[in-house]
Design an enzyme around this catalytic site. Sequence first.
Site, PDB file in Angstrom:
ATOM      1  N   VAL A   1     -13.005   2.722  14.573  1.00 41.62           N
ATOM      2  CA  VAL A   1     -14.096   3.186  15.430  1.00 41.62           C
ATOM      3  C   VAL A   1     -15.193   2.121  15.492  1.00 41.62           C
ATOM      4  CG1 VAL A   1     -15.879   4.953  15.707  1.00 41.62           C
ATOM      5  CG2 VAL A   1     -13.598   5.610  14.897  1.00 41.62           C
TER       6      VAL A   1
ATOM      7  N   HIS B   1     -12.897   2.691  -0.177  1.00 38.82           N
ATOM      8  CA  HIS B   1     -12.930   1.634   0.855  1.00 38.82           C
ATOM      9  C   HIS B   1     -13.589   0.365   0.323  1.00 38.82           C
ATOM     10  CE1 HIS B   1     -13.093   4.849   4.322  1.00 38.82           C
ATOM     11  NE2 HIS B   1     -11.839   4.461   4.107  1.00 38.82           N
TER      12      HIS B   1
ATOM     13  N   HIS C   1     -18.105   1.495   7.575  1.00 34.79           N
ATOM     14  CA  HIS C   1     -16.644   1.458   7.746  1.00 34.79           C
ATOM     15  C   HIS C   1     -16.247   2.768   8.429  1.00 34.79           C
ATOM     16  CE1 HIS C   1     -12.395   0.615   6.363  1.00 34.79           C
ATOM     17  NE2 HIS C   1     -12.344   1.895   6.700  1.00 34.79           N
TER      18      HIS C   1
ATOM     19  N   ASN D   1       0.875  -1.161   0.000  1.00 33.70           N
ATOM     20  CA  ASN D   1       0.000   0.000   0.000  1.00 33.70           C
ATOM     21  C   ASN D   1       0.921   1.222   0.000  1.00 33.70           C
ATOM     22  OD1 ASN D   1      -1.792   2.038   0.510  1.00 33.70           O
ATOM     23  ND2 ASN D   1      -2.771   1.043   2.268  1.00 33.70           N
TER      24      ASN D   1
ATOM     25  N   ARG E   1     -12.255  15.024   7.817  1.00 36.13           N
ATOM     26  CA  ARG E   1     -13.045  15.484   6.663  1.00 36.13           C
ATOM     27  C   ARG E   1     -14.471  15.804   7.086  1.00 36.13           C
ATOM     28  NH1 ARG E   1     -11.318  10.392   3.856  1.00 36.13           N
ATOM     29  NH2 ARG E   1      -9.247  10.819   3.027  1.00 36.13           N
TER      30      ARG E   1
ATOM     31  N   GLU F   1      -8.327  -5.530   5.003  1.00 30.69           N
ATOM     32  CA  GLU F   1      -8.130  -5.151   3.610  1.00 30.69           C
ATOM     33  C   GLU F   1      -6.924  -5.857   2.999  1.00 30.69           C
ATOM     34  OE1 GLU F   1      -8.803  -1.052   5.136  1.00 30.69           O
ATOM     35  OE2 GLU F   1      -9.414  -0.649   3.075  1.00 30.69           O
TER      36      GLU F   1
ATOM     37  N   LYS G   1       3.197   0.728   3.229  1.00 28.21           N
ATOM     38  CA  LYS G   1       2.806  -0.281   4.213  1.00 28.21           C
ATOM     39  C   LYS G   1       2.827  -1.622   3.507  1.00 28.21           C
ATOM     40  CE  LYS G   1      -0.357   2.755   6.637  1.00 28.21           C
ATOM     41  NZ  LYS G   1      -1.667   3.269   6.329  1.00 28.21           N
TER      42      LYS G   1
ATOM     43  N   ARG H   1     -11.251   7.645  20.840  1.00 25.03           N
ATOM     44  CA  ARG H   1     -10.957   7.329  22.249  1.00 25.03           C
ATOM     45  C   ARG H   1     -10.872   8.610  23.077  1.00 25.03           C
ATOM     46  NH1 ARG H   1      -6.380   3.314  20.196  1.00 25.03           N
ATOM     47  NH2 ARG H   1      -6.378   4.987  18.686  1.00 25.03           N
TER      48      ARG H   1
ATOM     49  N   ARG I   1      -2.492  -2.096  -3.541  1.00 24.56           N
ATOM     50  CA  ARG I   1      -3.712  -1.313  -3.360  1.00 24.56           C
ATOM     51  C   ARG I   1      -3.638  -0.108  -4.286  1.00 24.56           C
ATOM     52  NH1 ARG I   1      -5.114   3.062   0.982  1.00 24.56           N
ATOM     53  NH2 ARG I   1      -7.316   3.295   0.545  1.00 24.56           N
TER      54      ARG I   1
ATOM     55  N   GLU J   1     -15.133  -1.053  15.084  1.00 24.27           N
ATOM     56  CA  GLU J   1     -14.776  -2.292  15.783  1.00 24.27           C
ATOM     57  C   GLU J   1     -14.578  -2.090  17.281  1.00 24.27           C
ATOM     58  OE1 GLU J   1     -11.360  -4.039  13.757  1.00 24.27           O
ATOM     59  OE2 GLU J   1     -12.315  -3.564  11.838  1.00 24.27           O
ATOM     60  N   ASN J   2     -14.209  -0.861  17.665  1.00 18.23           N
ATOM     61  CA  ASN J   2     -13.794  -0.639  19.056  1.00 18.23           C
ATOM     62  C   ASN J   2     -14.678   0.266  19.896  1.00 18.23           C
ATOM     63  OD1 ASN J   2     -11.172  -2.098  19.050  1.00 18.23           O
ATOM     64  ND2 ASN J   2     -10.745  -0.656  17.395  1.00 18.23           N
TER      65      ASN J   2
HETATM   66  P1  ADP Z   1      -7.605   4.378   9.036  1.00 23.36           P
HETATM   67  O1  ADP Z   1      -8.757   5.084   8.400  1.00 23.36           O
HETATM   68  O2  ADP Z   1      -6.443   5.259   9.310  1.00 23.36           O
HETATM   69  O3  ADP Z   1      -7.275   3.028   8.439  1.00 23.36           O
HETATM   70  P2  ADP Z   1      -8.531   2.866  11.356  1.00 23.36           P
HETATM   71  O4  ADP Z   1      -9.595   2.021  10.759  1.00 23.36           O
HETATM   72  O5  ADP Z   1      -7.303   2.205  11.870  1.00 23.36           O
HETATM   73  O6  ADP Z   1      -8.166   4.093  10.471  1.00 23.36           O
HETATM   74  O7  ADP Z   1      -9.212   3.678  12.556  1.00 23.36           O
HETATM   75  C1  ADP Z   1      -8.473   4.602  13.298  1.00 23.36           C
HETATM   76  C2  ADP Z   1      -9.407   5.287  14.284  1.00 23.36           C
HETATM   77  O8  ADP Z   1     -10.073   4.306  15.074  1.00 23.36           O
HETATM   78  C3  ADP Z   1      -8.699   6.163  15.290  1.00 23.36           C
HETATM   79  O9  ADP Z   1      -8.528   7.466  14.780  1.00 23.36           O
HETATM   80  C4  ADP Z   1      -9.669   6.166  16.454  1.00 23.36           C
HETATM   81  O10 ADP Z   1     -10.594   7.215  16.287  1.00 23.36           O
HETATM   82  C5  ADP Z   1     -10.421   4.868  16.319  1.00 23.36           C
HETATM   83  N1  ADP Z   1     -10.114   3.898  17.376  1.00 23.36           N
HETATM   84  C6  ADP Z   1      -9.104   3.007  17.416  1.00 23.36           C
HETATM   85  N2  ADP Z   1      -9.153   2.284  18.556  1.00 23.36           N
HETATM   86  C7  ADP Z   1     -10.227   2.725  19.242  1.00 23.36           C
HETATM   87  C8  ADP Z   1     -10.817   2.392  20.498  1.00 23.36           C
HETATM   88  N3  ADP Z   1     -10.318   1.449  21.289  1.00 23.36           N
HETATM   89  N4  ADP Z   1     -11.924   3.069  20.872  1.00 23.36           N
HETATM   90  C9  ADP Z   1     -12.445   4.037  20.092  1.00 23.36           C
HETATM   91  N5  ADP Z   1     -11.939   4.396  18.913  1.00 23.36           N
HETATM   92  C10 ADP Z   1     -10.845   3.755  18.479  1.00 23.36           C
END
Ligand code: ADP
Length: 402
Positions: free
Chosen positions: A334, A183, A211, A10, A244, A387, A17, A287, A94, A336-337
């Site tokens: 976001v 995406h 996503h 990527n 954005r 991905e 990456k 977070r 990618r 997933e977490n």
């Molecule tokens: P990218 O678009 O850079 O690939 P990711 O899918 O890795 O991004 O998502 C990154 C974002 O996920 C971070 O900016 C943060 O806002 C969010 N994030 C990561 N871990 C957590 C968590 N444990 N709780 C809440 N938000 C999280």
Amino acid sequence: MTSTRVLVLNSGSSSVKYQLLDMRDNSRLAVGLVERIGEETSRLKHTPLHGGGGTRESNGPIPDHEAALKAVSAELAKDGLGLDSPELAAIGHRVVHGGRTFTEPTVIDEAVLAEIERLIPVAPLHNPANLTGIRTARALRPDLPQVAVFDTAFHTTMPESAARYAIDVQTADEYRIRRYGFHGTSHAFVSRATAELLGRAPEDVNVIVLHLGNGASASAVEKGRCVDTSMGLTPLEGLVMGTRSGDLDPAVIFHLARVGGLSTDEIDTLLNKRSGLIGLCGDNDMREIRRRVDEGDERAQLAFDIYIHRLRKYIGAYYAVLGRVDAVAFTAGVGENAAPVREAAIAGLQELGLAVDAGLNAVRSDEPRLISPAGARVAVAVVPTDEELEIATQTYALVARK
Ligand code: ADP
């Protein structure tokens, strides 16, 4: 064929990456990243995942992508996994923008490179960097099949009613202005994985995929095919993102130019880099925003509320686009977490058959899982995206077939 490894690259403008996967069991052999290419402070971070050895980091100037890839190959070689290994079956790249031309992953040749180049005007930031990565990798291994996997490809099934902007048709066609979506690799992977989680075939289910990473997009996937997505000509449209704005009245741009005296580049930077969550509250990491919300910070609360409001609008819109929804799937950093985001996005939608079980939503796991209550009409799921695995799978499928 005995070669079963795929290197996924990527390439960004100043970073590369990479992941090396073994397609016999989809395992990762190594992952890493080169940052700040072209600066004095370049950094290579390499983690072998096969056999012992922890992360290795090296600092020092890496002048260009060629030097970066050579350094990556040297690191891989230390683990017996170098680019010259006969076990390497292909490199999967990618590529952000495939326009309307590339509806599928494509084996790269000169004609493909020329077409990716022709698309630079619609992807001025991304395609040149992707091309540099491809050209460099081809120079290092001219004999090896290399495959381009496009972020836009999954969205090429969108009907014209979703893909066209309501502007003068001739002007739109002349400048290739339409909604391409991004995406796509993630939306494809997650919609399929969601069907799998439900124990059904992708052709049998309708899924809304959310996503939510630093960039964020939603898509409506009908029977395995994308019928609408929230990003458009560029990744600026749609949801509120880390930096954005997402959707806004286009007249905001005229206003900033005419009344504010901002240049096109200044407005571009404002909307792409200084808007969204960071523009609203100074933070783009969910977070940190949640931490501030929990402390009663009003700006963080407003940013969160605007983020959620937009997300709910898209869930409602795609519900109507699909007519019947089998699942809503949250993915990326976001999605997933951040349990509070999922909870707030779905709250009060019981009339649509949507609900989140608080206990299930609080569980932390890397596995795809349901967070809707048992027996819910529509499944709500958390489905981690991958991905790189999707790029490797598509790449390998193409070269193994040959
Ligand atoms: P990218 O678009 O850079 O690939 P990711 O899918 O890795 O991004 O998502 C990154 C974002 O996920 C971070 O900016 C943060 O806002 C969010 N994030 C990561 N871990 C957590 C968590 N444990 N709780 C809440 N938000 C999280």
